[in-house]
Design an enzyme around this catalytic site. Structure first.
Site, mmCIF file in Angstrom:
data_model
loop_
_atom_site.group_PDB
_atom_site.id
_atom_site.type_symbol
_atom_site.label_atom_id
_atom_site.label_comp_id
_atom_site.label_asym_id
_atom_site.label_seq_id
_atom_site.Cartn_x
_atom_site.Cartn_y
_atom_site.Cartn_z
ATOM 1 N N ASN A 178 0.796 -1.222 0.000
ATOM 2 C CA ASN A 178 0.000 0.000 0.000
ATOM 3 C C ASN A 178 0.830 1.274 0.000
ATOM 4 O O ASN A 178 0.364 2.324 -0.443
ATOM 5 C CB ASN A 178 -0.938 0.013 1.215
ATOM 6 C CG ASN A 178 -0.200 -0.147 2.529
ATOM 7 O OD1 ASN A 178 0.493 -1.140 2.743
ATOM 8 N ND2 ASN A 178 -0.328 0.822 3.418
ATOM 9 N N CYS A 351 -3.371 5.206 7.167
ATOM 10 C CA CYS A 351 -3.550 4.849 8.575
ATOM 11 C C CYS A 351 -2.382 5.296 9.443
ATOM 12 O O CYS A 351 -2.489 5.308 10.664
ATOM 13 C CB CYS A 351 -3.740 3.334 8.714
ATOM 14 S SG CYS A 351 -2.371 2.349 8.121
#
Length: 407
Positions: A178, A351
């Site tokens: 990611n 995140c």
């Protein structure tokens, strides 16, 4: 005007705005790996299931429930269609984080109870949804090996094989990272796991809709997906669970036995419809979209690679074109991401964006703390234009040419 009409009017307006791709609109969005806008055609499908077709899919005694159930099953088929799965192998979740938790905890506990062992294998650069779940399993008595990737962000099949033990019961490796966008050798790793009877889980959140996935060929037992990375809504995801009598998951949410006992809770029909439509659209557009984004990526990288102090993070070859992760070797405390006021990029994964610590992914690649901190992830998507790429290149050129480069 009823609520559904109002929703559709809003969607039409938004769609008109995205059609004007020639002009620049600020701020420019280049953070598609964090989330994608809901495609207008997806939002249009969802609206009806908020206002008119609002039945509970578990209601089996009237047409409202039947209609909702039919929509849920159509969406299940659409998700399965993008990745070459059987319809019944798709389990709805609230998102990829839940999918990862259900896959890892659900399989690990059942397998240990069956005497299959207590050893797990993963990679140190996995998403936190996998790493934190592995840490929880360690507290439950499991032993976990965290493989360290090379400087290109990739692990090798030899490295993976060497980490396996007689008591290894499960391995988890993400298909596309990611943060840095590198593609791990999932097909080869799956073959190794299949040959040893090891359950293989793959986080495919950043891969779905970007690169081909065919679960009829891949030796993968469990695969996690998210809608909001594929132009669908947030709050909905899916877990592929291969049809295999020996593969059983322990439910992580109890109450009602929905989704064949694997995930209880009233199904969010409108979100499920959105994910189905988003995956169906991705199946239609994937080849054309990938080719267009590859051209944008090449123009972006060619414009930046010649600048002093620019370093590419991750393999230059084994990567998706949607992602370009760069470190900047500059003197002093210069935050490149902080100076791109009219361009939305990420300084890491979404995140971890509020965390001041250097990216653990870049640190695992051997980047110094300074280089790991002064990095940006530029991620391209469906609505990225060539004009936005050229503006980004020009902005970064101007910014970097005014900064001293580290010796």
């Amino acid at each position: 005007m009823n609520a559904s009409s109002a929703c559709n009017t809003s969607i039409a307006t938004n769609h008109a705005d995205t059609d004007n791709k020639a002009a620049l609109h600020f701020p420019i969005y280049l953070d598609y790996s964090a989330t994608t806008p809901v495609d207008p055609s997806v939002a249009a499908k969802m609206c009806a299931y908020l206002t008119e077709k609002f039945g509970n899919p578990a209601s089996s005694s009237h047409s409202f429930g039947w209609e909702a159930r039919a929509a849920v099953e159509k969406a299940r088929k659409q998700v399965a269609g993008l990745v070459g799965a059987q319809t019944a192998e798709i389990v709805w979740t609230s998102g990829a984080t839940e999918s990862n938790n259900l896959a890892l905890k659900g399989a690990a506990h059942v397998l240990r109870e069956r005497g299959r062992g207590k050893h797990l294998v993963t990679v140190s650069t996995e998403h936190k949804a996998v790493l934190d779940t592995m840490h929880t399993l360690e507290r439950d008595g499991f032993e976990v090996t965290y493989l360290q990737p090379g400087s290109d962000g990739l692990i090798t099949t030899a490295q993976f094989t060497a980490a396996l033990r007689p008591d290894t019961l499960l391995a988890s490796v993400m298909m596309v990272n990611n943060e840095i966008g590198v593609i791990q050798p999932i097909a080869e790793l799956g073959e190794i796991c299949a040959g040893r009877g090891i359950v293989f889980h793959v986080d495919a959140v950043q891969a779905a809709g970007k690169i081909p996935i065919d679960l009829r060929r891949l030796k993968v037992d469990l695969m996690s997906f998210s809608a909001h990375k594929v132009y669908g809504p947030k709050g909905i995801g899916a877990l592929f669970v291969r049809h295999n009598p020996d593969l059983t998951l322990e439910a992580q949410i109890d109450g009602g036995g929905h989704e064949n006992g694997m995930r209880s809770g009233t199904l969010a029909t409108h979100q499920i419809v959105g994910m189905g439509e988003a995956f169906a659209l991705a199946a239609l557009l994937q080849e054309e979209e990938s080719a267009r984004i590859r051209l944008l990526h090449e123009r972006l990288w060619e414009g930046l690679r010649v600048l002093p102090g620019v370093l590419l993070n991750g393999s230059a070859e084994q990567r998706i074109p949607n992602n370009l992760n760069l470190s900047f070797d500059l003197v002093g405390e210069v935050s490149v991401a902080g100076q791109l006021l009219d361009i939305a990029v990420s300084a890491g994964s979404a995140c971890n964006s509020a965390n001041a610590a250097p990216s653990y992914v870049l640190s695992a690649l051997g980047r110094s703390d300074a280089l790991a901190r002064n990095a940006i992830r530029i991620s391209l998507g469906r609505y990225t234009t060539m004009e936005e790429i050229d503006y980004t290149v020009a902005t970064l050129r101007q910014l970097l040419q005014s900064q001293p480069i580290a010796a």
